[in-house]
Design a protein around this motif. Structure first.
Motif, PDB file in Angstrom:
ATOM      1  N   HIS A   1     -16.261  -0.681   0.677  1.00 29.22           N
ATOM      2  CA  HIS A   1     -15.113   0.212   0.777  1.00 29.22           C
ATOM      3  C   HIS A   1     -14.466   0.102   2.151  1.00 29.22           C
ATOM      4  O   HIS A   1     -13.242   0.171   2.273  1.00 29.22           O
ATOM      5  N   VAL A   2     -15.281  -0.077   3.163  1.00 25.16           N
ATOM      6  CA  VAL A   2     -14.752  -0.225   4.525  1.00 25.16           C
ATOM      7  C   VAL A   2     -13.960  -1.520   4.644  1.00 25.16           C
ATOM      8  O   VAL A   2     -12.860  -1.541   5.206  1.00 25.16           O
ATOM      9  N   ARG A   3     -14.492  -2.595   4.090  1.00 22.78           N
ATOM     10  CA  ARG A   3     -13.773  -3.873   4.143  1.00 22.78           C
ATOM     11  C   ARG A   3     -12.423  -3.761   3.434  1.00 22.78           C
ATOM     12  O   ARG A   3     -11.412  -4.283   3.925  1.00 22.78           O
ATOM     13  N   ASP A   4     -12.403  -3.098   2.287  1.00 25.35           N
ATOM     14  CA  ASP A   4     -11.138  -2.975   1.566  1.00 25.35           C
ATOM     15  C   ASP A   4     -10.174  -2.078   2.323  1.00 25.35           C
ATOM     16  O   ASP A   4      -8.962  -2.341   2.346  1.00 25.35           O
ATOM     17  N   ALA A   5     -10.676  -1.036   2.945  1.00 22.66           N
ATOM     18  CA  ALA A   5      -9.820  -0.164   3.753  1.00 22.66           C
ATOM     19  C   ALA A   5      -9.216  -0.938   4.917  1.00 22.66           C
ATOM     20  O   ALA A   5      -8.025  -0.787   5.237  1.00 22.66           O
TER      21      ALA A   5
ATOM     22  N   LEU B   1      -2.809  -5.166   5.944  1.00 19.80           N
ATOM     23  CA  LEU B   1      -1.655  -5.558   5.147  1.00 19.80           C
ATOM     24  C   LEU B   1      -0.457  -4.678   5.475  1.00 19.80           C
ATOM     25  O   LEU B   1       0.667  -5.180   5.629  1.00 19.80           O
ATOM     26  N   ALA B   2      -0.670  -3.385   5.585  1.00 22.86           N
ATOM     27  CA  ALA B   2       0.423  -2.470   5.918  1.00 22.86           C
ATOM     28  C   ALA B   2       1.019  -2.808   7.286  1.00 22.86           C
ATOM     29  O   ALA B   2       2.243  -2.749   7.476  1.00 22.86           O
ATOM     30  N   GLU B   3       0.174  -3.169   8.227  1.00 26.66           N
ATOM     31  CA  GLU B   3       0.662  -3.528   9.565  1.00 26.66           C
ATOM     32  C   GLU B   3       1.509  -4.799   9.510  1.00 26.66           C
ATOM     33  O   GLU B   3       2.555  -4.887  10.179  1.00 26.66           O
ATOM     34  N   ARG B   4       1.088  -5.767   8.722  1.00 28.83           N
ATOM     35  CA  ARG B   4       1.862  -7.001   8.603  1.00 28.83           C
ATOM     36  C   ARG B   4       3.195  -6.761   7.903  1.00 28.83           C
ATOM     37  O   ARG B   4       4.220  -7.355   8.269  1.00 28.83           O
ATOM     38  N   ILE B   5       3.194  -5.909   6.896  1.00 31.85           N
ATOM     39  CA  ILE B   5       4.452  -5.567   6.225  1.00 31.85           C
ATOM     40  C   ILE B   5       5.396  -4.905   7.216  1.00 31.85           C
ATOM     41  O   ILE B   5       6.595  -5.224   7.257  1.00 31.85           O
ATOM     42  N   SER B   6       4.891  -3.991   8.027  1.00 32.44           N
ATOM     43  CA  SER B   6       5.719  -3.312   9.017  1.00 32.44           C
ATOM     44  C   SER B   6       6.306  -4.312  10.014  1.00 32.44           C
ATOM     45  O   SER B   6       7.479  -4.227  10.394  1.00 32.44           O
ATOM     46  N   GLU B   7       5.480  -5.277  10.440  1.00 34.99           N
ATOM     47  CA  GLU B   7       5.963  -6.291  11.376  1.00 34.99           C
ATOM     48  C   GLU B   7       7.094  -7.116  10.773  1.00 34.99           C
ATOM     49  O   GLU B   7       8.102  -7.383  11.430  1.00 34.99           O
ATOM     50  N   LEU B   8       6.920  -7.536   9.502  1.00 31.75           N
ATOM     51  CA  LEU B   8       7.935  -8.353   8.851  1.00 31.75           C
ATOM     52  C   LEU B   8       9.216  -7.569   8.634  1.00 31.75           C
ATOM     53  O   LEU B   8      10.329  -8.097   8.838  1.00 31.75           O
ATOM     54  N   GLU B   9       9.088  -6.311   8.232  1.00 36.95           N
ATOM     55  CA  GLU B   9      10.287  -5.507   7.984  1.00 36.95           C
ATOM     56  C   GLU B   9      11.030  -5.205   9.280  1.00 36.95           C
ATOM     57  O   GLU B   9      12.269  -5.145   9.305  1.00 36.95           O
TER      58      GLU B   9
ATOM     59  N   PRO C   1       0.831  -1.210   0.000  1.00 35.53           N
ATOM     60  CA  PRO C   1       0.000   0.000   0.000  1.00 35.53           C
ATOM     61  C   PRO C   1       0.865   1.260   0.000  1.00 35.53           C
ATOM     62  O   PRO C   1       1.819   1.361   0.776  1.00 35.53           O
ATOM     63  N   SER C   2       0.547   2.196  -0.862  1.00 35.24           N
ATOM     64  CA  SER C   2       1.248   3.469  -0.853  1.00 35.24           C
ATOM     65  C   SER C   2       0.773   4.290   0.344  1.00 35.24           C
ATOM     66  O   SER C   2      -0.272   4.002   0.952  1.00 35.24           O
ATOM     67  N   GLN C   3       1.526   5.329   0.688  1.00 36.36           N
ATOM     68  CA  GLN C   3       1.112   6.178   1.799  1.00 36.36           C
ATOM     69  C   GLN C   3      -0.232   6.831   1.511  1.00 36.36           C
ATOM     70  O   GLN C   3      -1.075   6.979   2.404  1.00 36.36           O
ATOM     71  N   LYS C   4      -0.456   7.206   0.247  1.00 32.64           N
ATOM     72  CA  LYS C   4      -1.735   7.803  -0.133  1.00 32.64           C
ATOM     73  C   LYS C   4      -2.880   6.819   0.083  1.00 32.64           C
ATOM     74  O   LYS C   4      -3.936   7.178   0.624  1.00 32.64           O
ATOM     75  N   GLU C   5      -2.685   5.578  -0.332  1.00 30.50           N
ATOM     76  CA  GLU C   5      -3.726   4.556  -0.130  1.00 30.50           C
ATOM     77  C   GLU C   5      -3.979   4.318   1.343  1.00 30.50           C
ATOM     78  O   GLU C   5      -5.131   4.159   1.780  1.00 30.50           O
TER      79      GLU C   5
END
Length: 293
Positions: free
Chosen positions: A272-276, A282-290, A235-239
């Motif tokens: 839209h809420v579900r996708d948000a 997903l962003a939280e999981r990426i942060s955890e892995l990194e 996810p981009s920062q904008k997304e």
């Protein structure tokens, strides 16, 4: 909300007969590492490479990276030994090429059970023949152990007698069928490789196309492709900012007892809420892995 699958923005193929590549991959920022015993290894080196790869996996040191073993196909002389090795290897996934129908998945899943493979060993299958693309949903739905579909674009183009062209117009219909099948079955799907390793602009264009089509990530053939793949499929920062605004607006509406939600002048529905929520998770999981790398 359904559990968020682990990020698989980048899945790098590594030749199983190259000890240096297996060692170096411990420090690469790929989400997944695919140790290859199929295309990258000649017939005379299959057994030795199998042993080398399993030793590397047993040694560990790959951190949060998902380790996957690509074995030889069902119709090859090496398949049974490869599958048995994968079952006890400690890898998180085993990738099988040229899977063409649900029956192949049933055979593979039953064999892994018979070999005593842990439930944590996920089955990945390659969708790379015309028949497989036409049966993508059937394949994706065939077993709970099956977690990921991987596109084999080079084989598809070859089987179609088609051409590799910018924009992939020759195979877009097939790619869309595969994405539809994966989503219908609730499975992850990874786009095929990009062959021109020195053309980052063209790689990014193809990755962005794959992201727009709905792929979760891209398979890679060179470490230089990892960072752009992670950027495109994360996810981009904008997304992320927009997703958080949608969730916040939804929570405020819930608290106020209203069903009318707008964000930036646009009506917001439950989809839209579900996708948000998916994007933020997903962003939280990426942060955890990194952070764990």
């Amino acid at each position: 909300m359904a559990p968020t699958p682990r990020p698989r923005r980048s899945a790098l193929y590594l030749p199983g007969n190259k000890a240096r590549a297996l060692e170096k991959s411990r420090t690469l920022p790929a989400d997944a590492l695919i140790f290859d015993l199929e295309d990258a290894v000649g017939p005379d080196a299959k057994a030795e490479s199998r042993t080398r790869v399993c030793e590397a996996i047993a040694t560990g040191g790959y951190g949060p990276r998902e380790v996957v073993l690509r074995i030889n196909g069902l119709d090859t002389d090496w398949h049974d030994d490869d599958l048995a090795a994968a079952a006890r290897s400690g890898a998180q996934g085993v990738l099988v090429p040229k899977v063409e129908r649900a029956e192949h998945v049933h055979v593979l899943a039953a064999a892994l059970d018979a070999l005593g493979a842990p439930e944590s060993l996920q089955l990945w299958v390659m969708i790379e023949t015309p028949g497989a693309f036409l049966r993508a949903e059937e394949i994706a739905s065939a077993s709970d152990r099956l977690a990921v579909l991987v596109i084999g674009t080079n084989d598809l183009v070859n089987d179609l007698h088609a051409l590799h062209v910018p924009g992939r117009a020759t195979v877009v219909p097939a790619l869309s069928l595969a994405v539809l099948g994966a989503r219908a079955a609730g499975k992850v799907i990874l786009d095929g490789v990009f062959n021109a390793i020195n053309d980052e602009d063209a790689f990014r264009a193809e990755a962005q196309q794959g992201r727009a089509m709905g792929f979760d990530g891209k398979t890679l053939i060179h470490p230089s492709q990892i960072v752009p793949a992670n950027e495109v499929f994360g996810p981009s920062q904008k997304e992320l900012d927009h997703a958080r605004k949608v969730i916040s607006a939804y929570e405020e509406a819930q608290a106020a007892g209203t069903s009318v939600i707008t964000v930036d002048g646009r009506m917001i529905e439950s989809l839209h809420v579900r996708d948000a929520q998916r994007i933020v998770a997903l962003a939280e999981r990426i942060s955890e892995l990194e952070s764990a790398s």
